[in-house]
Each structure stands twice: as C-alpha cells, then as structure tokens.
Design an enzyme around this catalytic site. Structure first.
Site, PDB file in Angstrom:
ATOM      1  N   CYS A   1     132.234  17.772  74.114  1.00 40.01           N
ATOM      2  CA  CYS A   1     132.179  17.644  75.291  1.00 40.01           C
ATOM      3  C   CYS A   1     132.720  16.036  75.178  1.00 40.01           C
ATOM      4  O   CYS A   1     132.712  14.994  74.909  1.00 40.01           O
ATOM      5  CB  CYS A   1     130.447  18.433  75.112  1.00 40.01           C
ATOM      6  SG  CYS A   1     129.323  16.720  74.171  1.00 40.01           S
TER       7      CYS A   1
ATOM      8  N   LYS B   1     113.399  19.067  81.086  1.00 39.60           N
ATOM      9  CA  LYS B   1     114.405  20.283  80.607  1.00 39.60           C
ATOM     10  C   LYS B   1     115.119  20.209  79.134  1.00 39.60           C
ATOM     11  O   LYS B   1     114.874  21.526  78.482  1.00 39.60           O
ATOM     12  CB  LYS B   1     116.441  19.602  80.992  1.00 39.60           C
ATOM     13  CG  LYS B   1     117.449  20.035  80.325  1.00 39.60           C
ATOM     14  CD  LYS B   1     118.737  19.434  81.400  1.00 39.60           C
ATOM     15  CE  LYS B   1     119.467  19.049  80.529  1.00 39.60           C
ATOM     16  NZ  LYS B   1     120.113  19.110  79.663  1.00 39.60           N
ATOM     17  N   ASN B   2     114.752  19.043  79.071  1.00 42.66           N
ATOM     18  CA  ASN B   2     115.635  19.136  77.240  1.00 42.66           C
ATOM     19  C   ASN B   2     114.598  20.063  76.532  1.00 42.66           C
ATOM     20  O   ASN B   2     114.344  20.624  74.539  1.00 42.66           O
ATOM     21  CB  ASN B   2     115.030  17.949  76.686  1.00 42.66           C
ATOM     22  CG  ASN B   2     117.006  17.410  77.172  1.00 42.66           C
ATOM     23  OD1 ASN B   2     117.953  17.885  77.151  1.00 42.66           O
ATOM     24  ND2 ASN B   2     117.216  16.465  76.496  1.00 42.66           N
TER      25      ASN B   2
ATOM     26  N   ASP C   1     119.793   9.111  76.379  1.00 43.00           N
ATOM     27  CA  ASP C   1     119.837   9.772  78.067  1.00 43.00           C
ATOM     28  C   ASP C   1     118.924   8.426  79.137  1.00 43.00           C
ATOM     29  O   ASP C   1     119.626   9.056  80.661  1.00 43.00           O
ATOM     30  CB  ASP C   1     118.873  11.041  77.775  1.00 43.00           C
ATOM     31  CG  ASP C   1     119.593  11.901  76.671  1.00 43.00           C
ATOM     32  OD1 ASP C   1     120.688  12.016  77.169  1.00 43.00           O
ATOM     33  OD2 ASP C   1     118.643  12.992  77.348  1.00 43.00           O
TER      34      ASP C   1
ATOM     35  N   ARG D   1     130.019  16.246  68.909  1.00 43.36           N
ATOM     36  CA  ARG D   1     129.051  16.929  68.590  1.00 43.36           C
ATOM     37  C   ARG D   1     128.619  17.785  67.982  1.00 43.36           C
ATOM     38  O   ARG D   1     128.559  19.101  68.228  1.00 43.36           O
ATOM     39  CB  ARG D   1     127.933  17.338  70.037  1.00 43.36           C
ATOM     40  CG  ARG D   1     127.711  16.219  71.096  1.00 43.36           C
ATOM     41  CD  ARG D   1     127.532  16.537  72.265  1.00 43.36           C
ATOM     42  NE  ARG D   1     126.080  16.813  71.925  1.00 43.36           N
ATOM     43  CZ  ARG D   1     125.596  16.755  73.456  1.00 43.36           C
ATOM     44  NH1 ARG D   1     125.295  17.372  74.233  1.00 43.36           N
ATOM     45  NH2 ARG D   1     123.520  16.650  73.382  1.00 43.36           N
TER      46      ARG D   1
ATOM     47  N   ARG E   1     122.913  20.165  87.063  1.00 44.23           N
ATOM     48  CA  ARG E   1     122.244  20.828  85.052  1.00 44.23           C
ATOM     49  C   ARG E   1     120.791  20.193  85.273  1.00 44.23           C
ATOM     50  O   ARG E   1     120.440  20.607  83.950  1.00 44.23           O
ATOM     51  CB  ARG E   1     123.167  20.188  84.279  1.00 44.23           C
ATOM     52  CG  ARG E   1     124.662  21.177  83.840  1.00 44.23           C
ATOM     53  CD  ARG E   1     125.469  20.558  83.221  1.00 44.23           C
ATOM     54  NE  ARG E   1     125.021  20.932  82.394  1.00 44.23           N
ATOM     55  CZ  ARG E   1     125.095  19.801  80.704  1.00 44.23           C
ATOM     56  NH1 ARG E   1     125.813  18.655  80.371  1.00 44.23           N
ATOM     57  NH2 ARG E   1     123.507  19.558  79.453  1.00 44.23           N
TER      58      ARG E   1
HETATM   59  C1  UD1 Z   1     119.604  16.910  72.013  1.00 47.39           C
HETATM   60  C2  UD1 Z   1     119.304  15.939  73.841  1.00 47.39           C
HETATM   61  C3  UD1 Z   1     120.496  15.189  75.072  1.00 47.39           C
HETATM   62  C4  UD1 Z   1     120.205  14.148  73.422  1.00 47.39           C
HETATM   63  C5  UD1 Z   1     120.144  14.382  72.546  1.00 47.39           C
HETATM   64  C6  UD1 Z   1     119.977  12.652  71.558  1.00 47.39           C
HETATM   65  C7  UD1 Z   1     119.033  18.373  74.659  1.00 47.39           C
HETATM   66  C8  UD1 Z   1     119.074  19.906  75.031  1.00 47.39           C
HETATM   67  N1  UD1 Z   1     119.764  17.493  74.805  1.00 47.39           N
HETATM   68  O1  UD1 Z   1     121.046  16.111  72.510  1.00 47.39           O
HETATM   69  O2  UD1 Z   1     120.051  15.424  75.796  1.00 47.39           O
HETATM   70  O3  UD1 Z   1     121.040  13.236  74.023  1.00 47.39           O
HETATM   71  O4  UD1 Z   1     119.292  15.187  71.382  1.00 47.39           O
HETATM   72  O5  UD1 Z   1     118.592  12.472  72.017  1.00 47.39           O
HETATM   73  O6  UD1 Z   1     117.499  18.589  73.744  1.00 47.39           O
HETATM   74  N2  UD1 Z   1     124.387  15.546  65.148  1.00 47.39           N
HETATM   75  C9  UD1 Z   1     125.419  15.693  63.937  1.00 47.39           C
HETATM   76  N3  UD1 Z   1     125.394  17.338  63.630  1.00 47.39           N
HETATM   77  C10 UD1 Z   1     125.021  18.248  63.494  1.00 47.39           C
HETATM   78  C11 UD1 Z   1     123.573  17.574  65.105  1.00 47.39           C
HETATM   79  C12 UD1 Z   1     124.006  16.633  65.855  1.00 47.39           C
HETATM   80  O7  UD1 Z   1     126.385  15.257  62.911  1.00 47.39           O
HETATM   81  O8  UD1 Z   1     124.265  19.356  63.589  1.00 47.39           O
HETATM   82  C13 UD1 Z   1     125.195  14.532  65.105  1.00 47.39           C
HETATM   83  C14 UD1 Z   1     125.064  13.960  66.535  1.00 47.39           C
HETATM   84  O9  UD1 Z   1     127.501  14.347  66.781  1.00 47.39           O
HETATM   85  C15 UD1 Z   1     124.866  13.292  67.384  1.00 47.39           C
HETATM   86  C16 UD1 Z   1     123.540  13.138  66.147  1.00 47.39           C
HETATM   87  O10 UD1 Z   1     123.876  14.275  65.687  1.00 47.39           O
HETATM   88  O11 UD1 Z   1     125.470  11.524  67.406  1.00 47.39           O
HETATM   89  C17 UD1 Z   1     122.500  13.073  67.635  1.00 47.39           C
HETATM   90  O12 UD1 Z   1     122.355  14.548  68.248  1.00 47.39           O
HETATM   91  P1  UD1 Z   1     121.340  15.550  68.333  1.00 47.39           P
HETATM   92  O13 UD1 Z   1     120.092  14.358  68.344  1.00 47.39           O
HETATM   93  O14 UD1 Z   1     121.885  16.562  67.599  1.00 47.39           O
HETATM   94  O15 UD1 Z   1     121.574  15.608  70.147  1.00 47.39           O
HETATM   95  P2  UD1 Z   1     121.289  17.151  70.163  1.00 47.39           P
HETATM   96  O16 UD1 Z   1     120.593  18.627  70.131  1.00 47.39           O
HETATM   97  O17 UD1 Z   1     122.791  17.484  70.721  1.00 47.39           O
END
Ligand code: UD1
Length: 420
Positions: free
Chosen positions: A117, A22-23, A307, A122, A399
C-alpha cells in the site's frame, strides 16, 4: 471524483464530539465471526472502512442489520462462504482480520493476499506464523491465503519478532476459540488492543494482560455474543487538536478518552499549547500564538503513534524553529512532505527522517492525498495556509474521518466538498 476546497486563515474555535475509533471498530466487526449468538456494536463510526468491513461480513453470508445511529446488529450464526474476496481486501488491508476468527470458528478461511500500500509493503508473515504455531495449515495459491485446521486450533506460546497491531488482534481472535491457553509475547499494547480484548471478554472469551506485552487467551468452546460500545477515536481526536494548534485556535473534543493520547498531548504541549483534560473531554488552546516546532520519533504504543506523524509534520511546517520527525513504523510514510512543499513548506528528507523548518506562512495550492493520515495533514496545512487549497483524492480521508467537513465547519473552518 470529489475534492475538498479550503479557504485558509481561520483560527479553529469550538467544541466537537469524538467519533468511535476506526481501528478498534474494524477488529471488533471481525470478532463478530466468533460468536454463535447475535452481537450489537454501538458507537460504530460511519466511515468507508467500516462500510467495507460490513460488505465483507455480508459477502461471507453473515446477517448484518442497518448501520444506523452508530449502531449495528450482526448475527454470524451461519456463513455461506469462507472466502474474503480480492475486491474487498484490495480496498482495505484490515480485511486480513477475518482470517483468525473465521479459521478458528469454521475450520477454514480463504483471504485474498493483501498487497502493498502507499505507506509500505506491510507484510502479514506474523499473522500466518502465529496461526501455523496454533496448528493451522496455510498455503498461498492463486493470490489467496488458504488456511485450514483439523480439530480445534491449539493454544501455544507465540513470540512475535515485531510489534504488530494487526497480528496481535488476529491471533487474539483465533486463540479465543482454541483448545488450551495461548500466550502472545511482544504483543502490541495499543488502546485498540485493549478495546478488542474487552469486547471479546464481553462476548464470552477469556483474555487477560491486554495493554501489556504479554497477553494470555484461555480458549473457550464457544462465544455467545452480546453488546459492545467502541472506544473513542484517539487519532481523530489528535488530528483535531493538531488542527487547532496549526491554526492558533482553541478546540475541545468531547466523548474523548484523554489517557489514550498521552504521547500526543505531550508533544502538543511542547508546541506551546495549553492542554486541559477532564472526564471525557480534552481541550487544546494555542492562545493565538504560533506553535513551536517539535521533534518526534514514531514507535508502537505507548510511544508517539505513526498515525499522528503526518499531522504533526503539518504543524511543524508553520511552526517556529526546526522539528526533526523520524518515522520508524512504516518505511514509506513521509508522502505528505512533497505535497506540503508545494504549499511552501521547507522540509528536507533523509531516509525515514524529515527535517522541518517552520515557515511563517504556507500558501494554498492544489495538493493530492496519498493515504489517510497524509490527507489529514494536507487539510490541516490548508486551514493554516493563506489562500485556497484544493485537496484531491479525498476518498482516503473518507476511509477514516467521520463527517470531517461538518466537524470542521462547526469549528469555523471554510471547507467544502465539490464533485468534478
Ligand atoms: C495498524 C493500524 C494502522 C497503524 C498501525 C501501526 C488498523 C486497522 N490499522 O495497522 O492505522 O498505522 O497499526 O500503529 O488498526 N509487520 C510485519 N509483519 C506482519 C505484520 C506487520 O513485519 O505480519 C510490520 C509492518 O510492516 C509495520 C509494523 O509491523 O512495519 C507495524 O505494522 P502493524 O502494527 O501490523 O500495522 P497494522 O496492523 O497493519
């Protein structure tokens, strides 16, 4: 509304195939927006999040073929709209991944601002800061991120303050069509990042260093498109192995890439399981024994993945001993704990740490899924418990898990879906 009804107490046995990741699939679908010619994606899982991504591409005016037999053809030769609407972004935060490619290729992108969420706030600040560094103008108005550029985006050095999978992907895609070279520092190293880089390169981009903390993207004037096969879903595979551990069973997953699962396999070994791997398969054998509790701390790849945290918490709940589970990636990701307690689990929480004292028996109960991986942990607990468990709000599970009941049936689980 649908629920899962599980009769616990069966020991999972057998072999199932892994689905596509999925990811990895979600950013690859977004990457089709970069290509002038048609793209064909294979090993694309049938999941609600994939359906939402396809709907989003459709809403932008992209020509999308039937999603059949894990294959889809996408042609983003032209777009009718540059807006990712609230209704779709609300369903799936990963919709933010269209921002970078749409802006880079078409000069403008309007994406509904993703809200919080269940697992935390996030933010998307890193995505926006990176695009601004490449010359984009970004304003937030009426709940939308409105990004524009004049001329091409300009390659530059970007150091991200936090390791973010989504920001790394969005910026890699934006940089693919930028002028000059972009160097992303403190980039995420998840296998899905490498899969996206391989896909971008197959479609005409020039990305090097993916899988390390520094990724260089030499911008190209255009990308032609082509074919790409999505990698296996390491989190799905890990979930079935955790289910085998919790039920003292033996499960082999085929079509797997065990090297992407090292941190998870190491923890499962610590539970006392025997793990064997081969070319494209991985097997966990609990040899009928109760697992030992394990302690773990989540962190970006190659550390233990957030995850898989909920699933290992469920294993700990019926294991021998005490496991300390610390979640460092998301601030609110121990939501499964209160539901596991309703099944008799002995878990206390202090901040982002759960102390799980394994009990000999969990009892089936009515429980509610709060997010995707929390749902998976409740299904695992339900299969290991005595009696009947009813898991509510299972749209979360749809999902991210393809044909969950069918695969679990095949392993001997007593699980059925009911509509109420
Ligand atoms: C992706 C995965 C999700 C997984 C996560 C961490 C997908 C679709 N989803 O989510 O399943 O749990 O990686 O491995 O691939 N953050 C910031 N600022 C930003 C972006 C992120 O502070 O602009 C923080 C987030 O709040 C979180 C951390 O960075 O604490 C990691 O998040 P991130 O790696 O971005 O997760 P996703 O890409 O949303």
């Amino acid at each position: 509304m649908e629920k899962l009804i599980i009769q616990g107490g069966t020991c999972l046995q057998g072999e199932i195939p892994a689905s596509g990741s999925k990811n990895a699939a979600l950013p690859i679908l977004a990457a089709t927006l970069l290509c002038e010619g048609p793209t064909t994606i294979t090993n694309l899982p049938h999941l609600q999040d994939v359906i939402t991504s396809i709907e989003l591409l459709g809403a932008l005016g992209v020509e999308v073929g039937e999603h059949q037999q894990h294959r889809i053809e996408v042609d983003a030769g032209r777009l009718d709209s540059l807006t990712a609407p609230y209704d779709l972004v609300r369903k799936m935060r990963a919709s933010i991944l269209v921002l970078g490619p749409m802006l880079s290729r078409w000069g403008e992108a309007n994406v509904s601002f993703p809200g919080g969420c269940a697992i935390g706030s996030r933010p998307v600040d890193l995505h926006l800061q990176g695009l601004e560094a490449m010359g984009a103008t970004i304003v937030i108005e009426d709940g939308y991120i409105r990004a524009t550029r004049s001329g091409r985006l300009i390659g530059c050095g970007i150091r991200m303050s936090t390791v973010s999978v989504g920001a790394t992907e969005n910026l890699m895609m934006a940089a693919a069509l930028a002028e000059g070279t972009t160097v992303l520092e403190n980039a995420a190293r998840e296998p899905e990042i490498l899969d996206l880089a391989n896909c971008l390169n197959a479609w005409g981009a020039r990305v090097t260093g993916a899988g390390t903390q520094t990724i260089a993207i030499e911008g190209v004037a255009s990308m032609a498109g082509g074919d790409y096969r999505v990698m296996p879903d390491r989190i799905e595979i890990g979930t079935y192995l955790a289910a085998a551990a919790a039920t003292r069973g033996r499960v082999r997953v085929t079509g797997a890439a065990p090297s992407a699962l090292e941190a998870v396999l190491a923890k499962l070994r610590e539970t006392g399981a025997r793990i064997d791997t081969g070319d494209g398969w991985v097997e966990l054998d609990m040899r009928g024994c109760r697992p030992r509790a394990v302690s773990l701390t989540t962190a970006p790849y190659p550390a233990f993945p957030t995850d898989m945290q909920a699933q290992l918490t469920a294993v700990n709940a019926i294991a021998e001993g005490i496991g300390i589970v610390t979640e460092t990636v998301f601030e609110n990701r121990l939501m499964q704990v209160q539901e596991l307690r309703r099944m008799g689990a002995d878990i206390s929480i202090d901040g982002n740490t759960a102390r799980v004292k394994g009990v000999v028996r969990l009892q089936g109960a009515q429980v509610m899924a709060s997010d995707l991986r929390a749902s998976a942990s409740l299904v695992i607990a339900g299969m290991a418990a005595e009696g009947e468990t009813c898991v509510d709000e299972i749209y979360h599970i749809d999902r991210g898990y393809e044909r969950l009941e069918e695969k679990l049936h095949h392993l001997g689980a007593k699980i059925k879906r009911i509509s109420v």
